[in-house]
Design an enzyme around this catalytic site. Structure first.
Site, PDB file in Angstrom:
ATOM      1  N   THR A 151     -45.476 -17.569  21.634  1.00 18.40           N
ATOM      2  CA  THR A 151     -45.531 -17.600  23.195  1.00 18.40           C
ATOM      3  C   THR A 151     -46.915 -16.232  23.546  1.00 18.40           C
ATOM      4  OG1 THR A 151     -42.726 -16.678  23.534  1.00 18.40           O
ATOM      5  CG2 THR A 151     -43.810 -15.441  25.052  1.00 18.40           C
ATOM      6  N   ARG A 179     -32.277 -25.177  25.034  1.00 20.91           N
ATOM      7  CA  ARG A 179     -32.327 -24.099  24.010  1.00 20.91           C
ATOM      8  C   ARG A 179     -33.430 -22.764  24.593  1.00 20.91           C
ATOM      9  NH1 ARG A 179     -37.592 -21.056  21.991  1.00 20.91           N
ATOM     10  NH2 ARG A 179     -36.880 -19.810  20.106  1.00 20.91           N
ATOM     11  N   GLY A 181     -35.652 -18.714  23.866  1.00 23.74           N
ATOM     12  CA  GLY A 181     -35.293 -17.511  22.888  1.00 23.74           C
ATOM     13  C   GLY A 181     -35.589 -16.213  23.575  1.00 23.74           C
ATOM     14  N   THR A 202     -43.863 -12.234  20.467  1.00 21.28           N
ATOM     15  CA  THR A 202     -43.884 -13.302  19.811  1.00 21.28           C
ATOM     16  C   THR A 202     -43.132 -13.854  19.009  1.00 21.28           C
ATOM     17  OG1 THR A 202     -45.693 -14.577  20.186  1.00 21.28           O
ATOM     18  CG2 THR A 202     -46.194 -13.091  18.768  1.00 21.28           C
ATOM     19  N   GLY A 203     -42.906 -14.945  18.730  1.00 14.93           N
ATOM     20  CA  GLY A 203     -42.582 -15.261  17.210  1.00 14.93           C
ATOM     21  C   GLY A 203     -41.317 -16.372  17.365  1.00 14.93           C
ATOM     22  N   LEU A 204     -40.405 -15.834  16.599  1.00 16.54           N
ATOM     23  CA  LEU A 204     -38.988 -16.928  16.391  1.00 16.54           C
ATOM     24  C   LEU A 204     -38.256 -16.086  16.892  1.00 16.54           C
ATOM     25  CD1 LEU A 204     -37.500 -19.359  15.600  1.00 16.54           C
ATOM     26  CD2 LEU A 204     -37.112 -18.188  13.519  1.00 16.54           C
ATOM     27  N   GLY A 205     -38.064 -16.770  18.527  1.00 17.84           N
ATOM     28  CA  GLY A 205     -36.868 -16.039  19.615  1.00 17.84           C
ATOM     29  C   GLY A 205     -35.651 -15.576  18.713  1.00 17.84           C
TER      30      GLY A 205
END
Length: 317
Positions: A151, A179, A181, A202-205
């Site tokens: 993101t 989907r 996040g 930012t990263g794996l929501g």
């Protein structure tokens, strides 16, 4: 008053430079965030934001975006919007609405279209080739479909002391339709309070949203901690807690900026970001987690930048 801006990933740099130009001439933090993120959304070689972003499992580019005004706490967000050129501008417009300020899916796309925002097919030929290649790899090699979830998040402080934050992403590559996040969820992917500062993630929501980390960083800054101290105290203990209770933790990278123009970063992976202040020109840095739950930060090298440009523009077989 001072001014400053910080953004996630290498991709933030050019947009951040434009935002800093606005801040330098007494522009508003809200406008700086919007213009900076639009620059990222419009660039076709960034695979996780806007035009050229990678699509979902059905081949559609579904985008999430959010905006928050730290003066008023106004929040606007869109989730799963498609075929709209600049989702950040839609999110910013929605932040002025007291009702219906967060919209999803077809409703978000319909609102944007009816409000005069430019429509555009956001799936580039390049992104389609990457999607087709991934589909083939999944079928032939039984690989996990998910790859990439970066993101762009921008936090801005203007000379009047106003803090704004914005995010934009096409989300998890090959995600299931619908989907979302953390990026469009207030407190998770972003938060701003002009009396304190702001943060973006930012990263794996799916894992970031478990900790409300952006709100927690701003809360900690409000107790007197520096942005770096707040990032360290919010992020690293939670990552360890998540590993202990949930069994694993995805990628986490967060940036923060306070009302004095000081900034901080925490990450559990190699992470690039861009930052500029009144006294220092915009620059790209790379951050790493250290064993002591601290963040190591170095300036980016030209060799790294050259390799990055070559990689993102490489032909797709």
């Amino acid at each position: 008053m001072t001014y400053a801006m910080i953004g996630t990933w290498r991709m933030a740099y050019e947009g951040l430079c434009k935002g800093m130009d606005l801040l330098k001439t007494n522009g508003k933090s809200s406008d700086a965030v919007e213009e900076a993120i639009k620059e990222v959304e419009d660039y076709p070689f960034f695979k996780s934001v806007g035009y050229g972003g990678l699509p979902n499992a059905n081949g559609l580019v579904e985008m999430d975006s959010a905006f928050m005004n730290g003066d008023t706490f106004e929040v606007g967000a869109v989730m799963g919007i498609s075929d709209i050129k600049n989702p950040i501008s839609v999110a910013k417009r929605l932040s002025h609405e007291h009702f219906n300020s967060v919209m999803v899916g077809e409703g978000a796309t319909q609102y944007a279209s009816q409000s005069g925002f430019e429509r555009k097919n956001m799936l580039t030929d390049r992104a389609k080739k990457i999607w087709e290649k991934r589909k083939k790899e999944i079928a032939e090699k039984n690989l996990s479909p998910y790859d990439g979830h970066d993101t762009v998040g921008m936090v801005s402080l203007d000379q009047n002391g106003s803090v704004s934050v914005g995010t934009s992403t096409s989300g998890l590559f090959m995600k299931k339709p619908g989907r979302t996040g953390d990026s469009a969820l207030v407190g998770d992917g972003f938060y701003a309070d002009s009396e304190v500062g702001g943060a973006a993630a930012t990263g794996l929501g799916e894992d970031i949203m478990k900790g409300c980390l952006c709100y927690e960083i701003v809360r900690l800054m409000g107790t007197g901690l520096s942005p770096q101290e707040a990032c360290d105290q919010a992020v690293y203990p939670f990552v360890e807690k998540l590993k202990k209770r949930y069994g694993k933790a995805g990628e986490f990278s967060l940036v923060a900026l306070n009302k004095e123009g000081q900034w901080g970063v925490a990450t559990n992976v190699e992470f690039t970001f861009a930052v500029g202040t009144e006294t220092k020109e915009p620059k790209i840095y790379i951050a790493y987690p250290e064993d002591s739950n601290k963040t190591k930060i170095n300036p980016i090298t030209q060799e790294w930048l050259d390799a990055y440009e070559k990689r993102i523009k490489a032909p797709i077989d």
